[in-house]
Design a protein around this motif. Structure first.
Motif, PDB file in Angstrom:
ATOM      1  N   ILE A 308       0.834  -1.204   0.000  1.00  0.00           N
ATOM      2  CA  ILE A 308       0.000   0.000   0.000  1.00  0.00           C
ATOM      3  C   ILE A 308       0.868   1.253   0.000  1.00  0.00           C
ATOM      4  CG2 ILE A 308      -1.577   1.375   1.434  1.00  0.00           C
ATOM      5  CD1 ILE A 308      -2.909  -1.287   2.229  1.00  0.00           C
ATOM      6  N   THR A 309       1.925   1.235   0.806  1.00  0.00           N
ATOM      7  CA  THR A 309       2.852   2.374   0.831  1.00  0.00           C
ATOM      8  C   THR A 309       3.468   2.589  -0.545  1.00  0.00           C
ATOM      9  OG1 THR A 309       3.360   2.014   3.165  1.00  0.00           O
ATOM     10  CG2 THR A 309       4.963   3.267   1.874  1.00  0.00           C
ATOM     11  N   GLU A 310       3.879   1.513  -1.192  1.00  0.00           N
ATOM     12  CA  GLU A 310       4.461   1.639  -2.526  1.00  0.00           C
ATOM     13  C   GLU A 310       3.427   2.108  -3.540  1.00  0.00           C
ATOM     14  OE1 GLU A 310       7.406  -1.241  -4.118  1.00  0.00           O
ATOM     15  OE2 GLU A 310       5.806  -1.686  -5.572  1.00  0.00           O
ATOM     16  N   ASP A 311       2.214   1.569  -3.486  1.00  0.00           N
ATOM     17  CA  ASP A 311       1.151   1.991  -4.409  1.00  0.00           C
ATOM     18  C   ASP A 311       0.887   3.491  -4.264  1.00  0.00           C
ATOM     19  OD1 ASP A 311       0.834  -0.599  -5.321  1.00  0.00           O
ATOM     20  OD2 ASP A 311      -0.836  -1.043  -3.973  1.00  0.00           O
ATOM     21  N   THR A 312       0.889   3.960  -3.024  1.00  0.00           N
ATOM     22  CA  THR A 312       0.627   5.386  -2.789  1.00  0.00           C
ATOM     23  C   THR A 312       1.757   6.243  -3.338  1.00  0.00           C
ATOM     24  OG1 THR A 312      -0.622   4.818  -0.795  1.00  0.00           O
ATOM     25  CG2 THR A 312       0.132   7.096  -1.014  1.00  0.00           C
ATOM     26  N   ARG A 313       2.989   5.810  -3.087  1.00  0.00           N
ATOM     27  CA  ARG A 313       4.141   6.563  -3.605  1.00  0.00           C
ATOM     28  C   ARG A 313       4.109   6.640  -5.127  1.00  0.00           C
ATOM     29  NH1 ARG A 313       8.686   4.899  -5.643  1.00  0.00           N
ATOM     30  NH2 ARG A 313       8.447   2.756  -4.904  1.00  0.00           N
ATOM     31  N   LEU A 314       3.803   5.534  -5.783  1.00  0.00           N
ATOM     32  CA  LEU A 314       3.752   5.530  -7.252  1.00  0.00           C
ATOM     33  C   LEU A 314       2.610   6.396  -7.762  1.00  0.00           C
ATOM     34  CD1 LEU A 314       4.433   1.735  -7.903  1.00  0.00           C
ATOM     35  CD2 LEU A 314       6.004   3.657  -8.286  1.00  0.00           C
ATOM     36  N   ALA A 315       1.464   6.385  -7.041  1.00  0.00           N
ATOM     37  CA  ALA A 315       0.333   7.207  -7.451  1.00  0.00           C
ATOM     38  C   ALA A 315       0.654   8.698  -7.330  1.00  0.00           C
ATOM     39  CB  ALA A 315      -0.896   6.859  -6.613  1.00  0.00           C
ATOM     40  N   VAL A 316       1.346   9.069  -6.257  1.00  0.00           N
ATOM     41  CA  VAL A 316       1.746  10.466  -6.085  1.00  0.00           C
ATOM     42  C   VAL A 316       2.706  10.884  -7.188  1.00  0.00           C
ATOM     43  CG1 VAL A 316       3.036  12.044  -4.594  1.00  0.00           C
ATOM     44  CG2 VAL A 316       1.320  10.517  -3.606  1.00  0.00           C
ATOM     45  N   ALA A 317       3.679  10.013  -7.499  1.00  0.00           N
ATOM     46  CA  ALA A 317       4.635  10.333  -8.558  1.00  0.00           C
ATOM     47  C   ALA A 317       3.945  10.480  -9.898  1.00  0.00           C
ATOM     48  CB  ALA A 317       5.704   9.229  -8.632  1.00  0.00           C
TER      49      ALA A 317
END
Length: 321
Positions: A308-317
């Motif tokens: 989830i943390t990675e998904d959020t980081r990629l979505a922000v990027a």
């Protein structure tokens, strides 16, 4: 394998692996379980101390677990994983898992639940009776042999501890010194106080009649009637896949004695390799089935949180691009 890349590949389909698969599939993750079909408890007739599933045959428990995980979309295939490696590029590139028959698949995260191997003392006949009358865990098998003549085979300094523990289940316990050390004066007093008999001499074999263990045969030729025999197996983690990722098993000590090897992890099962989790006996040697299932759930929750943390980081990027 229905796809080429999964959120999580789970190596090992025992209680820990299937519990993790169930939780991750319910979390709407794409999950692949690759199982070699070699459960540690296969020789046992039933699983015990599993609340709600007491006395379930091991194979039946696994079938129930597979159906439950598959019901939420987890994919389960037969196979033996030969190796795993991190894909080139960024840390979030994931991993490639390769099976012995040459199939390969990619995963964002790995959960390894390959368990351990019980290495038995080199006494003829032990392996053939393992999980039946040759035992090691009183909480797994003690009730089933309660009040029967029990022998304890000494191969190290923990044998006295084993004999005193099994005395809880039977008042007819014999400690066979075999290749183990002579009990200390204090230990001898404890054994005598609990009416545990001590027999000198090396054990060279087991007596079996009508497919039932009936006694222990000593080098002298003497046969001591027994109906169950307790041994200290060496617990060796099935760590080959993890070693291919750079993780190394370490010795597990108990009362100053090495009893096996395990892969270190934090309380959630996270290893020193980012993106790789472990659960069950590969990291906790004394875990019973219910504990392994709980550990699989714990690892799945932590692993999903990491995704989830990675998904959020990629979505922000992507939003900022």
């Amino acid at each position: 394998m229905e796809r080429q890349r999964y959120d999580v590949v789970i190596v090992g389909g025992g209680a820990a692996g299937l519990s993790g698969a169930l939780a991750l599939a319910r979390a709407r993750r794409s999950v692949l379980v690759i199982d070699a079909g070699e459960p540690r408890n296969a020789p046992a007739s039933h699983v015990h101390n599993y609340l709600g599933r007491e006395s379930t045959p091991p194979g039946e428990l696994l079938a129930i677990g597979r159906n439950e995980a598959a019901g939420y979309g987890a994919e389960i295939v037969s196979g033996r994983v030969a190796s795993a490696e991190r894909l080139p590029g960024a840390e979030d590139a994931g991993f490639r898992v390769v099976t012995e028959d040459g199939r390969s698949v990619e995963a964002r995260r790995l959960l390894v639940t390959t368990g351990l191997v019980d290495e038995l003392p080199p006494v003829p006949g032990l392996a053939e009776r393992w999980g039946r009358e040759v035992l090691h865990c009183p909480y797994c098998h003690g009730h089933e042999v309660a009040d029967r003549p029990i022998g304890v085979l000494a191969t190290g300094p923990l044998a006295v501890h084993q004999a005193l523990m099994w005395r809880q289940w039977s008042d007819d316990v014999t400690l066979f010194l075999h290749t183990g050390p002579e009990p200390s004066a204090e230990e001898s007093e404890e054994l005598a106080a609990r009416d545990v008999a001590v027999v000198d001499g090396e054990v060279v074999g087991l007596e079996v009649a009508d497919d039932r263990f009936t006694g222990v045969r000593l080098a002298s030729g003497r046969v001591v009637p027994r109906e169950a025999l307790v041994v200290q197996a060496r617990f060796t983690a099935r760590s080959a896949v993890l070693e291919s990722l750079g993780l190394k098993p370490v010795a597990q000590e108990m009362a100053g004695t090495v009893v096996g090897t395990y892969i270190p992890s934090d309380p959630t099962g996270a290893t020193e390799v980012p993106g790789v989790w472990v659960a069950g006996n590969v990291t906790r040697l004394t875990e019973q089935v219910v504990g392994a299932a709980a550990a699989g759930l714990m690892a799945a929750g932590a692993l999903n949180g990491d995704l989830i943390t990675e998904d959020t980081r990629l979505a922000v990027a992507a939003r900022r691009a």
